[in-house]
Every structure is written in C-alpha cells, then in structure tokens.
Design an enzyme around this catalytic site. Structure first.
Site, PDB file in Angstrom:
ATOM      1  N   LYS A  81       0.848  -1.199   0.000  1.00  0.00           N
ATOM      2  CA  LYS A  81       0.000   0.000   0.000  1.00  0.00           C
ATOM      3  C   LYS A  81       0.874   1.236   0.000  1.00  0.00           C
ATOM      4  CE  LYS A  81      -4.432   0.988  -0.063  1.00  0.00           C
ATOM      5  NZ  LYS A  81      -5.405   0.279  -0.906  1.00  0.00           N
ATOM      6  N   GLY A 184     -19.208   7.652  -1.881  1.00  0.00           N
ATOM      7  CA  GLY A 184     -18.250   8.053  -2.903  1.00  0.00           C
ATOM      8  C   GLY A 184     -18.282   7.070  -4.053  1.00  0.00           C
TER       9      GLY A 184
END
Length: 349
Positions: A81, A184
């Site tokens: 990540k 979102g």
C-alpha cells in the site's frame, strides 16, 4: 520517531519505505507486507493526516489487508500500500506525482500501485510516466483495468446480496433496509445498484452535500454521519474509511448484518469476537471488496478482459459462503476464519 516495527500494526512486513522529496513537497510511505504470491499490489491513498504517524499505521494496516485480499481473490500478487501525505489544503501537483512515481520505481517492481482514496486514473497516468509498475490506467472498452471503483462496488453489491440470503433468508434486496456509510465511488455505486433492486436505503457521507444529491437521485433517505452507526436496519454497509467497528460502536449496532466496501473496518482483532458474540453476520472486508484489485491486477498482468474480471468478481459470494459455513461449523468469527485462510495462502499459516 517510532520505528515502523514497533507499531502495533507491524506484521512482519517485508519493507516499510519512507520517501521525502523536498523539491516537490512529496512525503510518502510505501508498505510491502508480502511478496509470497507475487509483486505487492495495492492502491495509493492521498490523504491529510493531522498526525503523520497515522499515515504509517494506515500503510501497515492496508498493506496487510491487501496481502489477504489478493490471496483470497486467487491473484498471483502480494500485498502492499502507498500513502501520500497531503497538506491540509490537499494540494496535489504534477511534480509530487512524478516524485512518487520515481519512488515506486526505486523498489524495482516489488510494489505495484493503482488509485485509492484521493487518487484518480489521471493521477495514475502521471505516475506511469516515471514507472511501469502502475495499474488502474484508462483502458479501451472491454479490457481489464481503469478506475477500480465501479468494479469494487459491483463486488460489494454481490456480497451484500449474499449476506442478505445468508442472514435474512431472502433472495432479493427488494424492501431490505440497508444503511450505507459513505457514498463516494464505491458506496455511491453500491447505492445505485441496490436502489435499482428496490432496496430501502438510508445513506450518509462526510460530505453531506454529496449524500443529499445521492439521496435525491436514487430516492433514499439521508441522515447525518453521527447517526448511521446506531440506525435500526437490516444491513449496515460501511463504505468510507476504516476502523469504524470498535468496542463502543459494536455495542450500539442495531443490525443483524455488516457488509460493506471499506477497508479495515475492524479497529482491532478483538472486535471480530465482539461482532460474533452479538450474532451479527460479518462479511470480511478484504473478501467482499476485492473487485477493484481483481480488475487492476488483471490489467497489470496483461491476461484479462472484462469477461474474465466479471467472472472472477462473481465468485466473491462463493468465497463469503465458504467463510460463513466454516464459521458456523467451528464457532470461530468469520473474520478470524478469513484471516486463517489468507495466512495459509501467503505461507504464514
């Protein structure tokens, strides 16, 4: 500064890389949890952290989750990540993206990025000018790749319907009351799919203007973010940021099912036990939200079209059913069952 291996969320990560480029203003973290199955794949998050140490915690937690997600999705990819620290104005510049691309390239292919919160496919194009170890790029119709958000939303939608079948004994979402936290890219896509099925939706978002617009579009009810965790509904679907299932919030839940697209929904491992003790059916986040990484991983690997992406995403309910069946048979929480499966797959079981 606390060394990364002293953070509570450090889990024998293979590498935690800190980058600073003064000329562009870049400050970034790339955490590589595991490359046992292949290059560490996971998107990059662009976010403002009042305490920069929280960016390292996020990278550690999210990269571990990506190891598990990729393994459980049957992908030949490890887990990593990226986190780019934004200032309070969240200003992102071409120079910053270029510097981050060079940072990724310096790892020699051990980490492959794509877009996550605060990043777009246009940002991936900018990063790709500096490194080939990037996915989530704009693609032609019918090909794997592009914005992973819609594919993540579709996988979560299939997982929510599987949870409804398992937890409520219903074959359809019609009339089922689903509370969605965050509308979102993923939560909004999920809301539209469920609205088309006739679900009764209550939604919220940190950006209330967005929640109000979405509610008007799909005929949902909107409430404030502070109300969503205590709402009485059939399903709570967390689709915003993580660590929202805590000792305090679990006590206040009034739903029989938690199934949503947010990463790292459990604040601690003990919270898996707390959900299980309350009899709440939980869809482990890195299993239900794997659609996006399936999409961009097949793009990066170069051997998948949209049909292959959709076929792999369609197996998400099957994986959830395997987890829930073992949980019912052994008495172990679903999250614990999923972790054990994933650990075996990455050679740590």
């Amino acid at each position: 500064m606390t060394a990364p291996w002293n953070y509570p969320d450090f889990d024998d990560h293979e590498g935690v890389h800190l980058f600073r480029d003064a000329a562009s203003g870049l400050t970034a973290v790339i955490a590589v949890h595991s490359t046992h199955l292949g290059p560490a794949a996971g998107g990059t998050r662009f976010w403002h952290y009042p305490d920069p140490a929280d960016a390292i915690t996020d990278a550690l937690r999210l990269s571990r989750g990506m190891s598990f997600k990729n393994a459980m999705a049957g992908l030949p990819m490890g887990g990593g990540k990226g986190v780019v620290l934004a200032d309070s104005a969240r200003i992102k510049t071409p120079e910053m993206l270029a510097a981050f691309g060079r940072a990724i390239d310096s790892l020699g292919g051990r980490y492959v990025t794509a877009e996550d919160v605060g990043m777009t496919d246009a940002d991936m194009v900018a990063i790709a000018r500096e490194t080939r170890h990037v996915s989530g790029l704009p693609v032609a119709a019918g090909h794997a790749g592009g914005d992973p958000g819609p594919t993540t939303a579709y996988g979560v939608y299939l997982g929510v319907k599987a949870a409804i079948r398992r937890g409520l004994g219903k074959d359809s979402a019609q009339g089922v009351h689903i509370a969605i936290q965050g509308v979102g890219s993923v939560g909004g896509g999920l809301a539209r799919l469920l609205a088309a099925d006739g679900a009764k939706l209550t939604i919220t978002d940190a950006d209330m203007a967005r929640a109000i617009r979405m509610a008007a579009e799909i005929g949902a009810k909107h409430i404030s973010p502070s109300e969503i965790m205590g709402i009485e509904a059939d399903v709570l679907s967390p689709c915003a940021l993580g660590a929202i299932l805590t000792e305090e919030s679990i006590v206040g839940l009034r739903v029989p099912i938690v199934a949503g697209g947010a990463n790292n929904q459990l604040a601690t491992q003990a919270d898996a036990d707390r959900l299980h003790a309350r009899g709440i059916l939980y869809a482990p986040d890195y299993v239900i939200n794997a659609g996006g990484i399936i999409n961009v991983a097949l793009e990066y690997l170069g051997h998948g079209d949209r049909a292959e992406v959709e076929a792999r995403v369609a197996r998400i309910p099957e994986r959830l059913e395997q987890i829930w069946a073992e949980s019912a048979a052994t008495g172990a929480p679903a999250a614990t069952v999923a972790d054990r499966m994933a650990m075996r797959l990455i050679g740590r079981g």
